[in-house]
Design an enzyme around this catalytic site. Structure first.
Site, PDB file in Angstrom:
ATOM      1  N   LYS A  44       0.893  -1.127  -0.011  1.00  0.00           N
ATOM      2  CA  LYS A  44      -0.047  -0.121   0.033  1.00  0.00           C
ATOM      3  C   LYS A  44       1.041   1.231  -0.092  1.00  0.00           C
ATOM      4  O   LYS A  44       2.110   1.245   0.432  1.00  0.00           O
ATOM      5  CB  LYS A  44      -0.909  -0.101   1.333  1.00  0.00           C
ATOM      6  CG  LYS A  44      -0.105   0.060   2.487  1.00  0.00           C
ATOM      7  CD  LYS A  44      -1.198  -0.244   3.615  1.00  0.00           C
ATOM      8  CE  LYS A  44      -0.254  -0.251   5.016  1.00  0.00           C
ATOM      9  NZ  LYS A  44      -1.089   0.099   6.133  1.00  0.00           N
ATOM     10  N   ARG A 142      -9.339  -0.441  15.357  1.00  0.00           N
ATOM     11  CA  ARG A 142      -9.287   0.602  14.060  1.00  0.00           C
ATOM     12  C   ARG A 142     -10.636  -0.055  13.401  1.00  0.00           C
ATOM     13  O   ARG A 142     -11.489   0.834  13.330  1.00  0.00           O
ATOM     14  CB  ARG A 142      -8.060   0.376  13.481  1.00  0.00           C
ATOM     15  CG  ARG A 142      -7.893   1.427  12.068  1.00  0.00           C
ATOM     16  CD  ARG A 142      -6.441   1.444  11.972  1.00  0.00           C
ATOM     17  NE  ARG A 142      -5.944   0.326  11.628  1.00  0.00           N
ATOM     18  CZ  ARG A 142      -4.795   0.156  10.754  1.00  0.00           C
ATOM     19  NH1 ARG A 142      -3.981   1.245  10.366  1.00  0.00           N
ATOM     20  NH2 ARG A 142      -4.328  -1.053  10.402  1.00  0.00           N
ATOM     21  N   TYR A 273      15.878  30.326   7.079  1.00  0.00           N
ATOM     22  CA  TYR A 273      14.417  30.901   7.777  1.00  0.00           C
ATOM     23  C   TYR A 273      14.654  31.210   9.180  1.00  0.00           C
ATOM     24  O   TYR A 273      15.003  29.992   9.838  1.00  0.00           O
ATOM     25  CB  TYR A 273      13.390  30.428   7.382  1.00  0.00           C
ATOM     26  CG  TYR A 273      13.105  30.605   5.998  1.00  0.00           C
ATOM     27  CD1 TYR A 273      12.790  31.886   5.251  1.00  0.00           C
ATOM     28  CD2 TYR A 273      12.741  29.386   4.962  1.00  0.00           C
ATOM     29  CE1 TYR A 273      12.579  32.140   3.993  1.00  0.00           C
ATOM     30  CE2 TYR A 273      12.446  29.417   3.626  1.00  0.00           C
ATOM     31  CZ  TYR A 273      12.224  30.976   3.117  1.00  0.00           C
ATOM     32  OH  TYR A 273      11.750  30.870   1.792  1.00  0.00           O
ATOM     33  N   MET A 321      11.454  24.663   2.008  1.00  0.00           N
ATOM     34  CA  MET A 321      10.743  23.715   1.137  1.00  0.00           C
ATOM     35  C   MET A 321      11.592  23.022   0.283  1.00  0.00           C
ATOM     36  O   MET A 321      11.249  21.872  -0.089  1.00  0.00           O
ATOM     37  CB  MET A 321       9.688  24.621   0.456  1.00  0.00           C
ATOM     38  CG  MET A 321       8.664  23.838  -0.210  1.00  0.00           C
ATOM     39  SD  MET A 321       7.655  24.954  -1.134  1.00  0.00           S
ATOM     40  CE  MET A 321       6.531  25.716  -0.075  1.00  0.00           C
TER      41      MET A 321
HETATM   42  C1  LIG Z   1      -3.668  -4.469   8.281  1.00  0.00           C
HETATM   43  C2  LIG Z   1      -2.221  -4.341   8.099  1.00  0.00           C
HETATM   44  N1  LIG Z   1      -1.412  -5.536   7.910  1.00  0.00           N
HETATM   45  C3  LIG Z   1      -0.264  -5.461   7.827  1.00  0.00           C
HETATM   46  C4  LIG Z   1       0.587  -4.028   7.748  1.00  0.00           C
HETATM   47  C5  LIG Z   1       2.015  -4.016   7.411  1.00  0.00           C
HETATM   48  O1  LIG Z   1       2.693  -3.781   8.661  1.00  0.00           O
HETATM   49  P1  LIG Z   1       4.151  -3.439   8.836  1.00  0.00           P
HETATM   50  O2  LIG Z   1       4.360  -2.624   7.755  1.00  0.00           O
HETATM   51  O3  LIG Z   1       4.262  -3.147  10.196  1.00  0.00           O
HETATM   52  O4  LIG Z   1       4.680  -4.965   8.529  1.00  0.00           O
HETATM   53  C6  LIG Z   1      -0.234  -3.052   7.886  1.00  0.00           C
HETATM   54  C7  LIG Z   1       0.289  -1.758   7.887  1.00  0.00           C
HETATM   55  O5  LIG Z   1      -0.006  -0.715   8.300  1.00  0.00           O
HETATM   56  C8  LIG Z   1      -1.614  -3.252   7.961  1.00  0.00           C
HETATM   57  O6  LIG Z   1      -2.512  -1.947   8.204  1.00  0.00           O
END
Ligand SMILES: Cc1ncc(COP(=O)(O)O)c(C=O)c1O
Length: 381
Positions: A44, A142, A273, A321
């Site tokens: 992701k 969550r 700055y 920046m």
């Molecule tokens: C549901 C879920 N699984 C696995 C992971 C992977 O986590 P990590 O990067 O700590 O291995 C994440 C990342 O946030 C996650 O949200």
């Protein structure tokens, strides 16, 4: 750089670049896959800033049998690039996205009746019922169906005709191996699995471990581990850094640039700055064309370090920046000299974890926030 690894060519005029070593990602994937469990590579957020398609290709070539994404859009991008392994979305499909997600063959996560109904509606008439995995909330709070309600919900899913392909949970604090709460979460998870099995429902693929769980909790591996940050060679936290080292993880990303301007300043002069840093002695000060718009944290003003000529140099004054300043003391530094902001030069290394500590954040944020303005250059393709 070749097209078959999904790498887009870049035109570059500024020397600032994030170098991504795909050989390191492949190495990490191969050592992270447990001997008798699957590896789900979490790609992701553009593979935590490393580039989703190149990393997904590297990881799947090196042992990951599945991919995990946060967004439907991310899964669709991977499919469009030709990735054909199962792709799990880590939350429910957002309302209205089910058609796109199913057409791309993404595996939904489910934890509410509403999402189950939407999935059924979107797949009506498609012949075979879709497969899905159920996310159980064992204490992170969550997303997920509460562990006390999970068995009832899984029964609903199965009754609906949806194929149960997996049951999983997420650990809230596996980064701290001393925290007994990980054990509490695993106990709750096991009780859900036990009840399902007692009811004659095979849970499918069972998984719980993130990187920290993979590194430090053998009892969290189950059928698969969902590994993100460790795949990129970054330790999830100090508590499991030893385990990451023992496994021989290799950082996949370095952030490099070049000195763009050099000047000699007299003691007493202040820089950048806000004039927040005043030189105590005469110094050669190098300007580097990287700033907070590139994801280099402004919180590293007067705190960060970078490597020039194989030595550590302090970031002085405010990170701006587009540019920052390094105190190079009395050393001969020239325009064009290599600057390593994250990575190795000579015998020195600056890690994402070190910068995260100095910036008051976590290493995940350091790599994820390297911006789109910084081209990625791929090695080890
Ligand atoms: C549901 C879920 N699984 C696995 C992971 C992977 O986590 P990590 O990067 O700590 O291995 C994440 C990342 O946030 C996650 O949200």
């Amino acid at each position: 750089m070749t097209a078959d690894v999904g790498v887009r060519p870049v035109v570059r005029h500024r020397p600032t670049v994030a170098v991504v070593d795909l050989a390191a990602a492949r190495h990490n994937a191969s050592v992270l896959r447990p001997p008798s469990s699957e590896l789900i590579a979490i790609v992701k957020a553009d593979a935590y800033g490393h580039g989703a398609v190149p990393v997904a290709l590297a990881a799947t070539r090196a042992g990951a049998s599945r991919l995990g994404v946060a967004l439907v859009e991310e899964g669709v991008e991977l499919r469009a690039a030709g990735l054909d392994v199962p792709i799990l979305t880590l939350t429910e499909f957002p309302p209205g996205s089910e058609g796109d997600a199913l057409r791309a063959g993404l595996t939904p996560t489910l934890y509410t009746r509403a999402a189950l109904d939407r999935l059924l509606a979107a797949s009506a008439g498609a012949g075979e019922p879709p497969g899905a995995q159920v996310k159980v909330d064992t204490g992170m709070h969550r997303v997920g169906v509460a562990w006390e309600d999970a068995t009832v919900f899984v029964h609903e899913v199965v009754r609906s005709g949806v194929r149960l392909e997996g049951v999983w949970t997420h650990l809230a604090n596996a980064e701290d191996p001393a925290d007994p709460f990980t054990g509490v979460q695993l106990e709750r998870f096991r009780s859900v699995l036990g009840r399902l099995r007692a009811d004659g429902i095979p849970p499918g693929l069972v998984h719980a471990a993130n990187s920290a769980g993979r590194l430090a909790r053998r009892d969290a591996w189950f059928d698969a581990v969902r590994v993100g940050v460790a795949l990129y060679g970054v330790s999830p936290g100090a508590g499991v850094a030893g385990a990451a080292r023992d496994l021989g993880l290799r950082p996949a990303m370095s952030l490099r640039s070049e000195v763009s301007f050099v000047k000699r300043l007299a003691a007493g002069e202040a820089v950048s700055y806000g004039l927040t840093h005043r030189l105590e002695r005469d110094a050669t000060v190098a300007t580097v064309p990287v700033g907070y718009a590139d994801g280099y944290p402004r919180a590293l003003s007067n705190r960060g370090e970078a490597l020039v000529g194989g030595r550590r140099r302090r970031v002085i004054g405010s990170v701006t920046m587009d540019q920052l300043l390094l105190d190079c003391g009395d050393d001969a530094v020239e325009v064009g000299d290599e600057v390593i902001l994250v990575g190795r030069q000579g015998g020195e290394e600056i890690t994402a974890a070190e910068l995260a500590d100095l910036a008051g954040t976590i290493p995940y944020e350091i790599v994820c926030r390297i911006g789109v303005r910084v081209p990625r250059e791929y090695l080890g393709t």
